[in-house]
Scaffold this active site. Structure first.
Site, mmCIF file in Angstrom:
data_model
loop_
_atom_site.group_PDB
_atom_site.id
_atom_site.type_symbol
_atom_site.label_atom_id
_atom_site.label_comp_id
_atom_site.label_asym_id
_atom_site.label_seq_id
_atom_site.Cartn_x
_atom_site.Cartn_y
_atom_site.Cartn_z
ATOM 1 N N GLU A 277 22.129 25.293 45.467
ATOM 2 C CA GLU A 277 22.744 26.076 46.536
ATOM 3 C C GLU A 277 23.568 27.233 45.989
ATOM 4 O O GLU A 277 23.692 28.277 46.624
ATOM 5 C CB GLU A 277 23.623 25.157 47.395
ATOM 6 N N HIS A 298 7.057 6.355 34.546
ATOM 7 C CA HIS A 298 5.827 5.676 34.959
ATOM 8 C C HIS A 298 5.190 6.357 36.164
ATOM 9 O O HIS A 298 4.197 5.865 36.700
ATOM 10 C CB HIS A 298 6.124 4.204 35.258
ATOM 11 N N LYS A 412 19.700 26.382 60.508
ATOM 12 C CA LYS A 412 20.689 25.958 61.501
ATOM 13 C C LYS A 412 20.580 26.802 62.770
ATOM 14 O O LYS A 412 20.610 26.288 63.893
ATOM 15 C CB LYS A 412 22.104 26.079 60.919
#
Length: 423
Positions: A277, A298, A412
């Site tokens: 960010e 793995h 937003k």
């Protein structure tokens, strides 16, 4: 330096002197433009009054509740969860006996997740800590409205008020107005510290204190880090920043942030948020991603070793981990494991760190090892400050503002527009 940085680079032309560390240091310390100066954490010292209030509220929650619901998004919850799981356990809620279980809410919009949290609340006495500077972010706002309704139905308005703590702006915002109207107990989000840099403020310290972690030691480590890493020369914190820029300039645009301690996974997710960010903007930046070894070897180990050469690794090594678990000796040795008998798992884990770094480096993956001398509150506080300061210097070296997040606002606005059009 308390925290050391070791390089395992394929090319040997890195030289920190090629980066104007002194200028970046001076910018951070003295020359951030007023409209970008969210650097309250650089010289962050909590007053005794504020610290005592945090301790008082944490003790109240510990005495009156079996469950603490922490409501927040991004840095408002990520840092506290990271520290609790790193120092207590990723299985904290299953293991805790003398502290409330702590659940985090307000970082998604899932109805199923919310319903499950409410079912958990029915199993014990509940307190709520809602964390939002403005009170307008959709995820925590919706979560708090639902929890507020739940608490008032269960405890009545006065009883609910006694169990809710709001961490918000000192003077303005929707949540502050609600607190003033209802009379909730409050803590203050510092005006000059952004969410992702706020773990060592009341934002993170109240939930951390409720878990039983020594916040005095956590802060002492950070304050010592402030002294250690505020000198431009021979600075491991600045070396990490310069190495990240060096590798980005070489085309390494993905950073695999790795740990060999599963309890550190959420801490690395906090690291991921801090750096993504802060530094991913203006068309540049490294994509940080998180791995826990040896588990993830793995699944993605093949790609790291032999796949597209887009990444470098930053491996966090915690020394002096408090564990005495050993591999027992077996007379029959039917599993052919006696070569490891009577050795501590923590020592074997450290050997695996060395083996993995060697293998990946031989596969032309540059590796940075960050070594923390002990897994305790003091050193975690020191590490938090190390990473915050390194992140800011990295941004200044990239000639960007490491304290804003304009891209986060786009989704937003779109969600609010869609919802308002439906209303």
């Amino acid at each position: 330096m308390n925290i050391s940085v070791q390089q395992f680079l394929n090319e040997k032309d890195f030289n920190i002197k090629n980066y104007d560390i002194s200028e970046a240091h001076n910018t951070l310390e003295n020359n951030m433009p007023a409209d970008k100066n969210m650097t309250g954490w650089v010289r962050m010292h909590i007053s005794d009054t504020e610290l005592n209030k945090i301790k008082m509220l944490s003790e109240k929650i510990r005495k009156q509740s079996d469950i603490l619901i922490v409501i927040g998004a991004g840095g408002s919850y990520c840092g506290a969860r990271a520290v609790i799981e790193l120092l207590k356990s990723q299985n904290y809620n299953d293991l805790t006996e003398n502290s409330p279980k702590i659940y985090f809410l307000g970082h998604n919009l899932s109805g199923i997740y919310m319903e499950n949290i409410l079912k958990i609340c029915d199993k014990g006495e509940v307190s709520v800590n809602v964390i939002s500077k403005s009170g307008t972010t959709l995820e925590p706002s919706t979560a708090f409205r639902i929890l507020r309704n739940y608490m008032e139905k269960r405890y009545g308005q006065d009883g609910a008020k006694d169990r809710i703590v709001c961490t918000t702006d000192a003077e303005k915002g929707i949540l502050r107005s609600l607190c003033n109207k209802v009379g909730y107990e409050t803590l203050v989000v510092p005006a000059n510290i952004g969410g992702r840099y706020s773990v060592l403020t009341p934002v993170g310290l109240l939930p951390i204190a409720v878990s039983g972690i020594d916040i005095d030691e956590l802060l002492r480590g950070a304050y010592d880090g402030e002294k250690e890493y505020a000198v431009p020369e021979n600075n491991s914190c600045y070396e990490y920043a310069a190495l990240r820029k060096y590798l980005a300039d070489k085309g390494k645009n993905v950073e695999m942030i790795a740990t060999f301690e599963p309890c550190a996974e959420t801490f690395l997710q906090w690291h991921r948020q801090l750096y993504a960010e802060s530094l991913g903007k203006n068309g540049i930046g490294i994509l940080p991603t998180v791995a826990v070894y040896t588990r993830d070897l793995h699944s993605i180990g093949q790609f790291i070793q032999d796949g597209s050469p887009i990444l470098f690794e930053t491996v966090f090594k915690f020394q002096n981990v408090d564990s005495t678990c050993e591999i027992p000796f077996d007379e029959e040795n039917s599993d052919d494991l006696n070569y490891a008998a009577n050795q501590k798992l923590s020592d074997i884990n450290n050997s695996s760190i060395d083996g993995v770094i060697k293998a990946h480096n031989e596969g032309n993956v540059p590796v940075i090892q960050v070594t923390i001398p002990k897994l305790d509150a003091y050193n975690v506080g020191n590490l938090i400050y190390f990473l915050e300061r390194s992140c800011a210097i990295n941004g200044i070296l990239d000639k960007i503002n490491p304290f804003d997040q304009p891209g986060v606002e786009a989704y937003k606005k779109n969600i609010q527009k869609i919802l308002r059009n439906k209303a």
